[in-house]
Structures are given as structure tokens and as C-alpha cells.
Design a protein around this motif. Structure first.
Motif, short mmCIF file in Angstrom:
data_model
loop_
_atom_site.label_atom_id
_atom_site.label_comp_id
_atom_site.label_asym_id
_atom_site.label_seq_id
_atom_site.Cartn_x
_atom_site.Cartn_y
_atom_site.Cartn_z
N TRP A 133 0.84 -1.19 0.00
CA TRP A 133 0.00 0.00 0.00
C TRP A 133 0.88 1.25 0.00
O TRP A 133 1.81 1.36 0.79
CB TRP A 133 -0.92 0.01 1.22
CG TRP A 133 -1.86 -1.16 1.26
CD1 TRP A 133 -1.64 -2.38 1.84
CD2 TRP A 133 -3.17 -1.22 0.68
NE1 TRP A 133 -2.73 -3.19 1.67
CE2 TRP A 133 -3.69 -2.50 0.96
CE3 TRP A 133 -3.96 -0.31 -0.02
CZ2 TRP A 133 -4.96 -2.90 0.55
CZ3 TRP A 133 -5.23 -0.70 -0.43
CH2 TRP A 133 -5.71 -1.98 -0.16
N LEU A 179 -12.04 2.78 9.32
CA LEU A 179 -11.31 2.32 8.13
C LEU A 179 -12.31 2.04 7.02
O LEU A 179 -13.17 1.15 7.16
CB LEU A 179 -10.50 1.05 8.43
CG LEU A 179 -9.89 0.34 7.23
CD1 LEU A 179 -8.89 1.24 6.51
CD2 LEU A 179 -9.22 -0.96 7.64
N ARG A 180 -12.24 2.80 5.95
CA ARG A 180 -13.10 2.57 4.79
C ARG A 180 -12.31 1.86 3.71
O ARG A 180 -11.28 2.35 3.25
CB ARG A 180 -13.66 3.87 4.23
CG ARG A 180 -14.66 3.62 3.09
CD ARG A 180 -15.09 4.90 2.40
NE ARG A 180 -16.12 4.67 1.42
CZ ARG A 180 -15.91 4.25 0.15
NH1 ARG A 180 -14.65 4.02 -0.26
NH2 ARG A 180 -16.91 4.06 -0.68
N GLN A 181 -12.79 0.70 3.30
CA GLN A 181 -12.20 -0.05 2.20
C GLN A 181 -13.15 0.03 1.00
O GLN A 181 -14.36 -0.20 1.15
CB GLN A 181 -11.99 -1.51 2.60
CG GLN A 181 -11.01 -1.68 3.75
CD GLN A 181 -10.96 -3.11 4.25
OE1 GLN A 181 -11.90 -3.57 4.90
NE2 GLN A 181 -9.88 -3.81 3.97
N ASP A 182 -12.62 0.34 -0.16
CA ASP A 182 -13.50 0.46 -1.31
C ASP A 182 -13.94 -0.90 -1.82
O ASP A 182 -13.50 -1.95 -1.32
CB ASP A 182 -12.85 1.30 -2.41
CG ASP A 182 -11.70 0.59 -3.11
OD1 ASP A 182 -11.36 -0.55 -2.74
OD2 ASP A 182 -11.13 1.18 -4.05
N HIS A 213 -8.45 0.88 -2.71
CA HIS A 213 -8.02 1.99 -1.88
C HIS A 213 -8.58 1.82 -0.47
O HIS A 213 -9.60 1.15 -0.28
CB HIS A 213 -8.51 3.33 -2.44
CG HIS A 213 -7.95 3.67 -3.79
ND1 HIS A 213 -8.42 3.09 -4.96
CD2 HIS A 213 -6.95 4.52 -4.15
CE1 HIS A 213 -7.74 3.58 -5.99
NE2 HIS A 213 -6.85 4.46 -5.52
N GLN A 214 -7.92 2.42 0.50
CA GLN A 214 -8.47 2.43 1.84
C GLN A 214 -8.12 3.74 2.54
O GLN A 214 -7.03 4.30 2.37
CB GLN A 214 -7.97 1.24 2.65
CG GLN A 214 -6.48 1.13 2.85
CD GLN A 214 -6.10 -0.13 3.61
OE1 GLN A 214 -6.77 -1.15 3.55
NE2 GLN A 214 -5.00 -0.05 4.35
N THR A 250 -8.20 5.69 6.32
CA THR A 250 -8.27 5.52 7.77
C THR A 250 -8.29 6.87 8.45
O THR A 250 -7.43 7.72 8.18
CB THR A 250 -7.07 4.71 8.30
OG1 THR A 250 -7.01 3.45 7.65
CG2 THR A 250 -7.20 4.49 9.80
N ALA A 296 -18.16 -1.50 -0.95
CA ALA A 296 -17.38 -0.74 0.01
C ALA A 296 -17.87 -0.98 1.43
O ALA A 296 -19.06 -1.19 1.67
CB ALA A 296 -17.46 0.75 -0.33
N ALA A 342 -11.20 -3.55 -2.90
CA ALA A 342 -10.48 -4.19 -1.81
C ALA A 342 -11.35 -5.23 -1.11
O ALA A 342 -10.90 -6.35 -0.83
CB ALA A 342 -10.00 -3.15 -0.80
#
Length: 264
Positions: free
Chosen positions: A127, A180-183, A156-157, A159, A209, A186
Motif C-alpha cells: 500500500w 477504516l473505509r475499504q472500497d 483503496h483504503q 483511515t 465498500a 479491496a
């Protein structure tokens, strides 16, 4: 993002310089995302050992407690913390800026669980991105935006984290709260099921997401001016797009890491 006792200028992290040891890493990513922000003028090394365990959310996953060698290095312009390397940019008042690279230990192999039989391997990702920390004087607020440079998930992520360190004699206590947002890319890579991977009881699944919420606390104790031990405990509540995956059986992911660090 995390401040350690004044007697230590480096935070404990996993060994990143030796690639063969990367397979030992089991500590949660959120722990390694914490980065010290002090601008060390002289190079500083730290060596130690830790034990880490977390419960992956996958069904019947083969969980293991792993010993982790710790090595840290920091000077005015660079900070190496286990699987992460930061390049420090000039600060803007109370705002610290960094370019960041970090190897993530997400993923699995089919042999890790009988419920993963027939699934293609999901590999850990490199990353790359940037991070900023605002030292308000009351709490440290940080943001980190990373992209998968390895091309495995192409995701993408983001935090967002708030933390504060309290000192009580030889003890230091640092609670934290993070989002934590993960698209969708991911999430789909690590928790999705392709059509050709579908089996009875494991239907095809396309991830979307997800936003995960983590609460954690690290308690440290200064044994001597150059010796520090710590315990870090956290729990991550997983977003619905992850919890709904047929590969997952838990709605949260607890983790604990304990270790000792000697600073030279």
C-alpha cells in the motif's frame, strides 16, 4: 500517529528488512498504522520481540499465535516501522505530513480453512499513499489514504483515527478510535467469491465498500530508560459488506500484541 514515552523515540514494529520473516506477521494492520510523529534529529534504532494474535473473520480459519521480531529505525527524514516506511515531509505547524508505504498482511490460502477449499489465493498487498496528523494539544487526529500498488486488489483504503496518550509514572496509556473505509475492489478481492469459486454453501459474492470501526488501547511500561514493554488490545467491528460474505463467520475481529523493545 502514536506517541511513545519520551525515553523512546521509536515505536515497536515488525521486522521489515528481512522478507523471509514477513510470513510471521500476524498483528493487526491497525497497530502498524500507528506512527510516531516526533522529528528525531539523530538516527535511533530499536530491537525487541513481540507475540501477536488476532482472529481472522473467515470461517474455521487456522488461527496462530506468532512470535514477531521487532526492529525500528528513525531519523529526521525517514521512519521505518516493521512493514512500513514513512518519508517525512516538512511540518505545517501542528500538522505532520508523510508519504507512506506499508505491506499489508491481508489475504489467505485455500489450506487455511476447509471453507476456503477451491478458492484462489488472496495475496497481501503493498500500500502506498500519504498520511497527515494534526496535534491539537488535546487529541491527535490523523488521516491516511493508501492505494494498492501491488495490483492484487487494485483497491483503496482510508483511515481516520483519534488517539490520546496519558502518562502515569512509568506507565503510558494510549486509547484510540479509528474508522477504516475499504472500497469495493479491496472488499471484493479479500471477501468476494468468484463464480468459478462458488460451491454448495458458498455462493458467488461481489463485495462492496465497507466501513470498519476499531477501538483499541495500548498500555506501555518503561522498565529502564532504554527498555519498554507494551500490550496492545483492539477489536474491529466489520462493515456489513464484509460480514455478509459467505467466507465470513464473525462480525468483529479482536487482536492482541505484547512485546518488549530496547532502544540503542
Amino acid at each position: 500517529m502514536t506517541h511513545l514515552p519520551d525515553t523512546l523515540s521509536c515505536a515497536p514494529r515488525r521486522l521489515a528488512a528481512v522478507a523471509a520473516l514477513l510470513t510471521l506477521a500476524a498483528a493487526p494492520a491497525s497497530l502498524w498504522a500507528q506512527q510516531p510523529q516526533q522529528q528525531t534529529q539523530e538516527p535511533a534504532w530499536g530491537l525487541g520481540l513481540a507475540v501477536s494474535a488476532d482472529r481472522k473473520p473467515y470461517r474455521s480459519f487456522d488461527h496462530k499465535v506468532q512470535p514477531l521480531p521487532l526492529v525500528t529505525y528513525e531519523n529526521r527524514w525517514i521512519s521505518i516501522m516493521g512493514p512500513g516506511v514513512d518519508f517525512k515531509l516538512p511540518s505545517a505547524g501542528p500538522l505532520d505530513l508523510r508519504l507512506r508505504s506499508r505491506f499489508g498482511f491481508e489475504g489467505y490460502e485455500a489450506k487455511d480453512s476447509p471453507h476456503l477449499a477451491g478458492m484462489a489465493e488472496r495475496k497481501g498487498s503493498l500500500w502506498l499513499g500519504a498520511a497527515a496528523t494534526w496535534h491539537t494539544g488535546v487529541v491527535d487526529l490523523s488521516a491516511e489514504l493508501l492505494a494498492d500498488a501491488s495490483g492484487h486488489s487494485k483497491g483503496h483504503q482510508l483511515t481516520l483515527q483519534a488517539e490520546r496518550r496519558f502518562q502515569a509514572g512509568a506507565f503510558d496509556i494510549t486509547p484510540r478510535l479509528a474508522l477504516l473505509r475499504q472500497d469495493s475492489r479491496a472488499v471484493d478481492y479479500y471477501y468476494g467469491v468468484e463464480k468459478h469459486e462458488a460451491r454448495p454453501g458458498r455462493p458467488a459474492y461481489a463485495g462492496s465498500a465497507a466501513v470498519n470501526l476499531q477501538a483499541g488501547v495500548r498500555v506501555g511500561y518503561t522498565l529502564a530508560p532504554r527498555q519498554w514493554m507494551f500490550v496492545d488490545v483492539s477489536s474491529t467491528r466489520l462493515g456489513s459488506a464484509i460480514k455478509n460474505s459467505p467466507l465470513v463467520e464473525r462480525s468483529s475481529q479482536p487482536a492482541v500484541t505484547a512485546g518488549f523493545l530496547y532502544r540503542f
